[in-house]
Design a protein around this motif. Structure first.
Motif, PDB file in Angstrom:
ATOM      1  N   HIS A  74      51.284  78.637  70.468  1.00 35.78           N
ATOM      2  CA  HIS A  74      52.034  78.640  69.219  1.00 35.78           C
ATOM      3  C   HIS A  74      53.333  77.980  69.249  1.00 35.78           C
ATOM      4  O   HIS A  74      54.114  77.121  68.423  1.00 35.78           O
ATOM      5  CB  HIS A  74      52.610  79.756  68.423  1.00 35.78           C
ATOM      6  CG  HIS A  74      51.368  80.396  67.861  1.00 35.78           C
ATOM      7  ND1 HIS A  74      50.936  80.776  66.702  1.00 35.78           N
ATOM      8  CD2 HIS A  74      50.961  82.152  68.177  1.00 35.78           C
ATOM      9  CE1 HIS A  74      50.373  81.077  66.432  1.00 35.78           C
ATOM     10  NE2 HIS A  74      50.204  82.624  67.000  1.00 35.78           N
ATOM     11  N   ARG A  76      53.225  74.072  70.574  1.00 33.97           N
ATOM     12  CA  ARG A  76      53.454  72.836  69.853  1.00 33.97           C
ATOM     13  C   ARG A  76      53.736  72.531  68.499  1.00 33.97           C
ATOM     14  O   ARG A  76      53.548  73.550  67.694  1.00 33.97           O
ATOM     15  CB  ARG A  76      51.482  72.042  70.353  1.00 33.97           C
ATOM     16  CG  ARG A  76      51.128  73.293  71.598  1.00 33.97           C
ATOM     17  CD  ARG A  76      49.090  71.764  71.448  1.00 33.97           C
ATOM     18  NE  ARG A  76      49.320  72.054  73.069  1.00 33.97           N
ATOM     19  CZ  ARG A  76      48.356  71.622  74.208  1.00 33.97           C
ATOM     20  NH1 ARG A  76      47.600  70.554  72.850  1.00 33.97           N
ATOM     21  NH2 ARG A  76      48.240  71.682  75.041  1.00 33.97           N
ATOM     22  N   HIS A  77      53.668  71.391  68.101  1.00 36.59           N
ATOM     23  CA  HIS A  77      54.306  70.245  66.391  1.00 36.59           C
ATOM     24  C   HIS A  77      52.988  69.612  66.156  1.00 36.59           C
ATOM     25  O   HIS A  77      52.743  68.464  67.332  1.00 36.59           O
ATOM     26  CB  HIS A  77      55.697  70.049  66.626  1.00 36.59           C
ATOM     27  CG  HIS A  77      55.535  69.528  65.486  1.00 36.59           C
ATOM     28  ND1 HIS A  77      55.639  68.919  64.312  1.00 36.59           N
ATOM     29  CD2 HIS A  77      56.325  70.541  64.380  1.00 36.59           C
ATOM     30  CE1 HIS A  77      56.173  68.695  63.347  1.00 36.59           C
ATOM     31  NE2 HIS A  77      56.275  69.117  63.183  1.00 36.59           N
ATOM     32  N   PRO A  78      52.512  69.488  65.585  1.00 31.20           N
ATOM     33  CA  PRO A  78      52.816  70.670  63.491  1.00 31.20           C
ATOM     34  C   PRO A  78      52.410  72.216  64.270  1.00 31.20           C
ATOM     35  O   PRO A  78      51.124  72.500  65.117  1.00 31.20           O
ATOM     36  CB  PRO A  78      51.948  70.295  62.921  1.00 31.20           C
ATOM     37  CG  PRO A  78      51.425  69.123  63.267  1.00 31.20           C
ATOM     38  CD  PRO A  78      51.338  68.648  64.674  1.00 31.20           C
ATOM     39  N   GLY A  79      52.706  73.238  63.758  1.00 37.26           N
ATOM     40  CA  GLY A  79      51.520  74.587  64.146  1.00 37.26           C
ATOM     41  C   GLY A  79      51.213  75.245  62.913  1.00 37.26           C
ATOM     42  O   GLY A  79      51.023  74.566  61.606  1.00 37.26           O
ATOM     43  N   ASP A  82      53.560  74.506  60.072  1.00 35.31           N
ATOM     44  CA  ASP A  82      53.279  73.014  59.320  1.00 35.31           C
ATOM     45  C   ASP A  82      52.884  72.244  58.853  1.00 35.31           C
ATOM     46  O   ASP A  82      52.254  71.959  57.845  1.00 35.31           O
ATOM     47  CB  ASP A  82      53.850  72.338  60.574  1.00 35.31           C
ATOM     48  CG  ASP A  82      55.472  73.055  61.503  1.00 35.31           C
ATOM     49  OD1 ASP A  82      56.351  72.452  60.712  1.00 35.31           O
ATOM     50  OD2 ASP A  82      54.787  73.397  62.432  1.00 35.31           O
ATOM     51  N   ALA A 101      58.836  76.926  58.004  1.00 30.88           N
ATOM     52  CA  ALA A 101      59.012  75.937  59.039  1.00 30.88           C
ATOM     53  C   ALA A 101      60.255  75.621  59.935  1.00 30.88           C
ATOM     54  O   ALA A 101      59.620  75.921  61.151  1.00 30.88           O
ATOM     55  CB  ALA A 101      57.668  74.443  58.301  1.00 30.88           C
ATOM     56  N   THR A 105      60.636  76.791  63.785  1.00 34.61           N
ATOM     57  CA  THR A 105      61.304  75.269  65.134  1.00 34.61           C
ATOM     58  C   THR A 105      61.975  76.311  66.108  1.00 34.61           C
ATOM     59  O   THR A 105      61.177  75.649  67.257  1.00 34.61           O
ATOM     60  CB  THR A 105      61.474  73.919  63.857  1.00 34.61           C
ATOM     61  OG1 THR A 105      60.578  73.482  63.724  1.00 34.61           O
ATOM     62  CG2 THR A 105      62.211  73.045  65.468  1.00 34.61           C
ATOM     63  N   ARG A 108      60.071  78.327  68.357  1.00 37.16           N
ATOM     64  CA  ARG A 108      59.349  77.627  68.890  1.00 37.16           C
ATOM     65  C   ARG A 108      60.177  76.960  70.557  1.00 37.16           C
ATOM     66  O   ARG A 108      59.519  77.234  71.253  1.00 37.16           O
ATOM     67  CB  ARG A 108      58.529  75.704  68.461  1.00 37.16           C
ATOM     68  CG  ARG A 108      56.757  76.211  68.303  1.00 37.16           C
ATOM     69  CD  ARG A 108      56.340  74.753  68.172  1.00 37.16           C
ATOM     70  NE  ARG A 108      56.985  73.967  67.084  1.00 37.16           N
ATOM     71  CZ  ARG A 108      56.850  73.920  65.643  1.00 37.16           C
ATOM     72  NH1 ARG A 108      55.766  74.738  65.090  1.00 37.16           N
ATOM     73  NH2 ARG A 108      57.268  73.642  64.097  1.00 37.16           N
ATOM     74  N   ASP A 142      44.266  75.209  63.647  1.00 35.87           N
ATOM     75  CA  ASP A 142      44.552  74.497  63.017  1.00 35.87           C
ATOM     76  C   ASP A 142      43.739  73.724  62.175  1.00 35.87           C
ATOM     77  O   ASP A 142      44.180  73.698  61.047  1.00 35.87           O
ATOM     78  CB  ASP A 142      44.753  73.218  64.214  1.00 35.87           C
ATOM     79  CG  ASP A 142      45.527  72.757  65.407  1.00 35.87           C
ATOM     80  OD1 ASP A 142      46.310  73.897  65.290  1.00 35.87           O
ATOM     81  OD2 ASP A 142      45.223  71.787  65.723  1.00 35.87           O
TER      82      ASP A 142
END
Length: 238
Positions: A74, A76-79, A82, A101, A105, A108, A142
């Motif tokens: 979890h 990484r962006h985008p998750g 997002d 979202a 952030t 994260r 994803d």
């Protein structure tokens, strides 16, 4: 090397399907009751591994392993949230998704700080298999969060926010062991989320899609805890 534990598949898990069908069949409290039942039956809080990690005598290496794994899934962006916001088909959910979202952030960033404080990943038999398993989970999440099925991605995002409350207990326990003061979480509370779910479930098809998305998030989280439990056992016996 230990074999990779069987992880819940993206489209099926025996335990999850039972809870899924039971929740929908009973329709406890409408759409919110369905998702809340799934979370209470199949969520992180009911798995033995995170409960062990909350304890005062847990090995630091087990906490470190969990933090690294959660960051891999979890961090990484985008998750999930997002993707759900970007591919949202339910206008009434957009504000909630964007706020969630933004709040995630911060989560994260917290995960990144904890991962740095945890130090190197603990040496564990079957490391390559574990990395492949988590990579597969990340891909599954994803795809779920980018689903074109109305309600599926929203349900996934909602379940992540709900289950994160239990995950946060473990992360905060790790933070204190690592000498970090846990920051406050700004994710939505259950009351606000319950109101959203009730407003979004406009048809039985959407309600079922939301429940499916939620169930799949919970299944993947349980798969991760199963993997971490197996890794802890392998370290204890190497």
């Amino acid at each position: 090397m230990i074999p990779r534990p069987d992880l819940p598949a993206f489209n099926a898990t025996p335990r999850g399907v039972t809870a899924f069908d039971s929740a929908l069949g009973r329709n406890i409290g409408g759409s919110w009751g369905t998702i809340a039942t799934l979370a209470s039956v199949d969520g992180t809080a009911t798995h033995p591994m995170p409960r062990m990690l909350y304890g005062p005598n847990v090995a630091v290496r087990d906490l470190a392993d969990a933090v690294h794994a959660l960051c891999a899934l979890h961090g990484r962006h985008p998750g999930v949230i997002d993707h759900a916001a970007e591919h949202n088909h339910q206008p009434a959910a957009q504000d909630w998704l964007e706020e969630a979202a933004a709040a995630f952030t911060e989560e994260r960033t917290y995960l990144a700080h904890l991962t740095a404080a945890a130090g190197p990943l603990p040496s564990t038999p079957g490391q390559a298999e574990s990395e492949a398993a988590i990579s597969g989970q990340r891909h599954a999440l994803d795809m779920l969060a980018q689903s074109d099925r109305t309600g599926c991605a929203t349900g996934a995002a909602i379940a992540l926010v709900l289950d994160w409350a239990a995950i946060r207990v473990m992360l905060d326990a790790a933070a204190r062991r690592f000498g970090i003061e846990p920051p406050p979480s700004h994710l939505s509370d259950e009351m606000e989320t319950a109101s959203l779910v009730s407003a979004l479930a406009e048809t039985p098809a959407i309600e079922r899609a939301m429940a499916f998305g939620a169930q799949q998030i919970l299944a993947q989280h349980r798969g991760l805890w199963d993997l971490l439990e197996a890794r802890a056992s392998a370290r204890n016996h190497q």
